[in-house]
Design an enzyme around this catalytic site. Sequence first.
Site, PDB file in Angstrom:
ATOM      1  N   GLY A  33       0.659  -1.561  -0.131  1.00  0.00           N
ATOM      2  CA  GLY A  33      -0.057  -0.313   0.034  1.00  0.00           C
ATOM      3  C   GLY A  33       0.969   1.677  -0.247  1.00  0.00           C
ATOM      4  O   GLY A  33       2.069   0.733   0.469  1.00  0.00           O
ATOM      5  N   LEU A  34       0.641   2.039   0.169  1.00  0.00           N
ATOM      6  CA  LEU A  34       1.037   3.478   0.167  1.00  0.00           C
ATOM      7  C   LEU A  34       1.379   3.804   1.318  1.00  0.00           C
ATOM      8  O   LEU A  34       1.438   3.598   2.551  1.00  0.00           O
ATOM      9  CB  LEU A  34      -0.104   4.663  -0.305  1.00  0.00           C
ATOM     10  CG  LEU A  34      -0.396   4.463  -1.889  1.00  0.00           C
ATOM     11  CD1 LEU A  34      -1.648   5.468  -2.465  1.00  0.00           C
ATOM     12  CD2 LEU A  34       0.852   4.679  -2.879  1.00  0.00           C
ATOM     13  N   SER A  35       2.838   5.162   1.191  1.00  0.00           N
ATOM     14  CA  SER A  35       3.366   5.479   2.560  1.00  0.00           C
ATOM     15  C   SER A  35       2.373   6.483   2.964  1.00  0.00           C
ATOM     16  O   SER A  35       1.479   6.987   2.740  1.00  0.00           O
ATOM     17  CB  SER A  35       4.569   5.799   1.644  1.00  0.00           C
ATOM     18  OG  SER A  35       5.128   6.925   3.667  1.00  0.00           O
ATOM     19  N   ALA A  36       2.258   5.724   4.090  1.00  0.00           N
ATOM     20  CA  ALA A  36       1.589   5.842   5.450  1.00  0.00           C
ATOM     21  C   ALA A  36      -0.236   6.067   5.795  1.00  0.00           C
ATOM     22  O   ALA A  36      -1.591   6.045   6.032  1.00  0.00           O
ATOM     23  CB  ALA A  36       1.169   7.902   5.137  1.00  0.00           C
ATOM     24  N   SER A  37      -0.613   4.142   4.358  1.00  0.00           N
ATOM     25  CA  SER A  37      -1.294   3.621   4.990  1.00  0.00           C
ATOM     26  C   SER A  37      -1.927   3.134   5.626  1.00  0.00           C
ATOM     27  O   SER A  37      -2.534   2.854   6.023  1.00  0.00           O
ATOM     28  CB  SER A  37      -1.364   2.936   3.217  1.00  0.00           C
ATOM     29  OG  SER A  37      -0.924   1.637   3.571  1.00  0.00           O
ATOM     30  N   GLY A  38      -0.793   2.570   6.678  1.00  0.00           N
ATOM     31  CA  GLY A  38      -0.711   1.772   7.746  1.00  0.00           C
ATOM     32  C   GLY A  38      -0.030   0.266   7.854  1.00  0.00           C
ATOM     33  O   GLY A  38      -0.276  -0.133   8.699  1.00  0.00           O
ATOM     34  N   LYS A  39       0.152   0.002   6.718  1.00  0.00           N
ATOM     35  CA  LYS A  39       0.900  -0.873   6.414  1.00  0.00           C
ATOM     36  C   LYS A  39       2.035  -1.619   7.970  1.00  0.00           C
ATOM     37  O   LYS A  39       1.229  -2.687   8.624  1.00  0.00           O
ATOM     38  CB  LYS A  39       2.175  -1.078   5.450  1.00  0.00           C
ATOM     39  CG  LYS A  39       0.896  -1.168   4.360  1.00  0.00           C
ATOM     40  CD  LYS A  39       2.190  -0.743   3.068  1.00  0.00           C
ATOM     41  CE  LYS A  39       3.525  -0.507   2.773  1.00  0.00           C
ATOM     42  NZ  LYS A  39       2.741   1.432   3.309  1.00  0.00           N
ATOM     43  N   SER A  40       2.853  -0.580   8.261  1.00  0.00           N
ATOM     44  CA  SER A  40       3.250  -1.503   9.640  1.00  0.00           C
ATOM     45  C   SER A  40       2.853  -1.586  10.959  1.00  0.00           C
ATOM     46  O   SER A  40       2.720  -2.456  11.568  1.00  0.00           O
ATOM     47  CB  SER A  40       4.407  -0.526   9.042  1.00  0.00           C
ATOM     48  OG  SER A  40       5.932  -0.370   8.536  1.00  0.00           O
ATOM     49  N   SER A 107       5.967  -1.683  -1.428  1.00  0.00           N
ATOM     50  CA  SER A 107       6.132  -2.457  -2.874  1.00  0.00           C
ATOM     51  C   SER A 107       5.086  -2.270  -3.979  1.00  0.00           C
ATOM     52  O   SER A 107       4.757  -3.025  -4.385  1.00  0.00           O
ATOM     53  CB  SER A 107       5.650  -4.504  -2.634  1.00  0.00           C
ATOM     54  OG  SER A 107       4.855  -4.362  -1.991  1.00  0.00           O
TER      55      SER A 107
END
Length: 199
Positions: A33-40, A107
């Site tokens: 997902g995009l940066s700041a989407s909450g993945k981590s 990714s």
Amino acid sequence: MSSKNIVWHDTSITKEDYRKKNGHHSFILWFTGLSASGKSTIANAVAKELFDRGNQAFVLDGDNIRHGLNKDLGFDEQSRKENIRRIGEVSKLFVESGQIVLTAFISPYKEDRALVRSLVEDGEFIEVYVQCSIEECERRDPKGLYKKARNNEIPNFTGISAPYEAPDNPEIVVDSEKNSVEECKNQLIQFLIDKGYIK
């Protein structure tokens, strides 16, 4: 280029042996997902829940990996591809050791995610699309990266000056714009229970 003198050495403990001892399936939960989407954030919440339930789980985070294993790579297209290739190979080792590995990487390219999928067997790669609009990600911008990208301080920034190719058929989609971290976590845990993958 690989040497002709390198021969694969079979291990004395198999993936099935590890899985039997751990009491759960081993697989990759690939958060994209995009940066700041909450993945981590979501990946770590899921990992904690898995751990508390007695599952062997470990998070590979994009920023953290670039502090060590991939600190020699930049952010141009080829470096991004190599970044994901290396993570794919490392993730495969976790699967072979009977563990659940959660990877949180933008990714951005479908081709690269497909490559990682091809490294493991069916049912061992679960693509998790963390869906969140560019507008919301930019509003959050916890690291100030979007602002820098808009000011041309960061080249090749995904969503601004570099593309992001959303998955066509991910195993699961979590909407981090509409749902809380807790709700996204619960959705993923239920998915894994329904699949019979975890304790």
